[in-house]
Design a protein around this motif. Sequence first.
Motif, short mmCIF file in Angstrom:
data_model
loop_
_atom_site.label_atom_id
_atom_site.label_comp_id
_atom_site.label_asym_id
_atom_site.label_seq_id
_atom_site.Cartn_x
_atom_site.Cartn_y
_atom_site.Cartn_z
N GLU A 41 -6.94 -30.16 57.04
CA GLU A 41 -6.28 -29.70 58.26
C GLU A 41 -4.78 -30.02 58.19
OE1 GLU A 41 -7.78 -28.34 61.28
OE2 GLU A 41 -9.49 -27.97 59.98
N ASN A 79 -0.75 -29.04 60.13
CA ASN A 79 -0.12 -28.66 61.38
C ASN A 79 0.45 -27.25 61.29
OD1 ASN A 79 1.38 -28.45 63.71
ND2 ASN A 79 2.18 -30.53 63.58
N ASP A 80 0.05 -26.41 62.25
CA ASP A 80 0.58 -25.05 62.35
C ASP A 80 1.17 -24.89 63.75
OD1 ASP A 80 1.20 -22.39 61.93
OD2 ASP A 80 -0.83 -21.66 62.31
N ASN A 132 1.41 -25.80 67.17
CA ASN A 132 0.72 -26.55 68.23
C ASN A 132 -0.72 -26.93 67.87
OD1 ASN A 132 3.04 -25.62 69.37
ND2 ASN A 132 2.08 -24.61 71.10
N ARG A 133 -1.17 -26.52 66.71
CA ARG A 133 -2.59 -26.77 66.40
C ARG A 133 -2.77 -27.11 64.93
NH1 ARG A 133 -5.15 -21.44 64.81
NH2 ARG A 133 -3.35 -20.17 64.30
N MET A 134 -3.92 -27.66 64.62
CA MET A 134 -4.28 -27.99 63.24
C MET A 134 -5.20 -26.88 62.70
SD MET A 134 -2.68 -30.82 62.75
CE MET A 134 -3.36 -31.67 61.35
N VAL A 135 -4.92 -26.45 61.48
CA VAL A 135 -5.72 -25.40 60.84
C VAL A 135 -5.97 -25.80 59.39
CG1 VAL A 135 -4.83 -23.55 62.31
CG2 VAL A 135 -3.71 -24.04 60.13
#
Length: 156
Positions: A97, A99-100, A102-105
Amino acid sequence: MELRFVNRESDFLVFETSDGEKMRALVDDQLREAVRNSQQISNSGISPREVQNRIRGGDSVETVAEELGVPVSSIEPFAAPILDELNYVLEAALTTEVNDGNRMVPFADLISNDEPGAEFAVHREDEKWVVTVSGSKDMRWHFDNKTRQLEPMDPN
């Protein structure tokens, strides 16, 4: 437990343990092929460990075999565990995972969004795992499998 070779009885090799217990191993086609492959590698002047290090470093089985002048089949037994290791590390990197905004992908998703059809590979370089992405631009990251962290190697 360590075994010591004693003799050959028909189609069997006889070994002895340090306690004096004797054990037999059938000399079948699979054992003959393994010995033949080991001899071909030894005769080439490179050890199985060196073969494995070259594959871990990014050389293909075919490239190593060609450079050593031996059939691919003589390299494959030594390459198999390393290829499994490479696949394992690559899968770990791709599912890490990141950081993208505002979210983790997963790392693979992040890259695929910008580089559809990109190809991923992993190899060992200077005692570190390196993940490479080939697409419209080539990119490289160091990957720490223990901490599951990716660090870009390229300034872009």
